[in-house]
Scaffold this motif. Sequence first.
Motif, PDB file in Angstrom:
ATOM      1  N   CYS A  45       0.837  -1.206   0.000  1.00 43.27           N
ATOM      2  CA  CYS A  45       0.000   0.000   0.000  1.00 43.27           C
ATOM      3  C   CYS A  45       0.870   1.254   0.000  1.00 43.27           C
ATOM      4  CB  CYS A  45      -0.929   0.005   1.215  1.00 43.27           C
ATOM      5  SG  CYS A  45      -2.234  -1.232   1.147  1.00 43.27           S
ATOM      6  N   LEU A  46       1.934   1.259   0.818  1.00 40.54           N
ATOM      7  CA  LEU A  46       2.830   2.417   0.848  1.00 40.54           C
ATOM      8  C   LEU A  46       3.574   2.581  -0.474  1.00 40.54           C
ATOM      9  CD1 LEU A  46       4.359   2.424   4.444  1.00 40.54           C
ATOM     10  CD2 LEU A  46       2.649   3.966   3.477  1.00 40.54           C
ATOM     11  N   ALA A  47       3.953   1.468  -1.090  1.00 37.28           N
ATOM     12  CA  ALA A  47       4.638   1.541  -2.390  1.00 37.28           C
ATOM     13  C   ALA A  47       3.708   2.113  -3.456  1.00 37.28           C
ATOM     14  CB  ALA A  47       5.151   0.166  -2.799  1.00 37.28           C
ATOM     15  N   ALA A  48       2.450   1.693  -3.452  1.00 38.27           N
ATOM     16  CA  ALA A  48       1.480   2.223  -4.419  1.00 38.27           C
ATOM     17  C   ALA A  48       1.223   3.710  -4.168  1.00 38.27           C
ATOM     18  CB  ALA A  48       0.178   1.429  -4.342  1.00 38.27           C
ATOM     19  N   ALA A  49       1.141   4.094  -2.891  1.00 39.26           N
ATOM     20  CA  ALA A  49       0.958   5.506  -2.558  1.00 39.26           C
ATOM     21  C   ALA A  49       2.160   6.321  -3.013  1.00 39.26           C
ATOM     22  CB  ALA A  49       0.732   5.668  -1.059  1.00 39.26           C
ATOM     23  N   ASP A  50       3.339   5.766  -2.848  1.00 37.47           N
ATOM     24  CA  ASP A  50       4.557   6.453  -3.297  1.00 37.47           C
ATOM     25  C   ASP A  50       4.523   6.665  -4.810  1.00 37.47           C
ATOM     26  OD1 ASP A  50       7.266   7.505  -2.722  1.00 37.47           O
ATOM     27  OD2 ASP A  50       7.880   5.820  -3.984  1.00 37.47           O
ATOM     28  N   GLN A  51       4.054   5.668  -5.541  1.00 38.72           N
ATOM     29  CA  GLN A  51       3.932   5.820  -6.997  1.00 38.72           C
ATOM     30  C   GLN A  51       2.966   6.955  -7.347  1.00 38.72           C
ATOM     31  OE1 GLN A  51       2.886   2.080  -8.820  1.00 38.72           O
ATOM     32  NE2 GLN A  51       5.017   1.744  -9.405  1.00 38.72           N
ATOM     33  N   LEU A  52       1.859   7.022  -6.621  1.00 37.61           N
ATOM     34  CA  LEU A  52       0.914   8.113  -6.874  1.00 37.61           C
ATOM     35  C   LEU A  52       1.553   9.457  -6.572  1.00 37.61           C
ATOM     36  CD1 LEU A  52      -2.449   6.714  -5.447  1.00 37.61           C
ATOM     37  CD2 LEU A  52      -1.864   7.123  -7.828  1.00 37.61           C
TER      38      LEU A  52
END
Length: 142
Positions: free
Chosen positions: A17-24
């Motif tokens: 979830c944090l990795a996906a948020a970082d991508q955003l």
Amino acid sequence: MTANGRAGAATPTPQRCLAAADQLLRGAGALGSAAVTAGWWPRACACLIRLALEGGVDAYWRRVKPTVASCRQGRAKQLMLRGRLGPGGGVARRVAFTWATLSTAAHHHCYELAPTAAELRRLHTEVSILLTQLNGRTDPER
């Protein structure tokens, strides 16, 4: 098994979830660029960061006291962080404040602006720190 037939292929762990948020936040990847173009990335990012925090709290309780982890109420799990088996009052207060801030950021109100990238980056960092603290605590504070 997941819908596509693979076992555990897309389990939403706090790290994912944090990795996906970082991508955003960076506008990277297919999801990031589509979200930036469509303009919905701030609230989606806040939701992902909040999911990571909730997953970290669940993982903490699965390690420390599985009966608490089985509780369906996320707020109850947060409140129990302040108790004898929790990581301490300071961590519990930070979890509660961060969760409330992310919840507000994730909901659309026509009279409020979406959270900024800087605000979301700060919350992302705070959740990363909280997850590290929750992962490091396995015995109750005395």
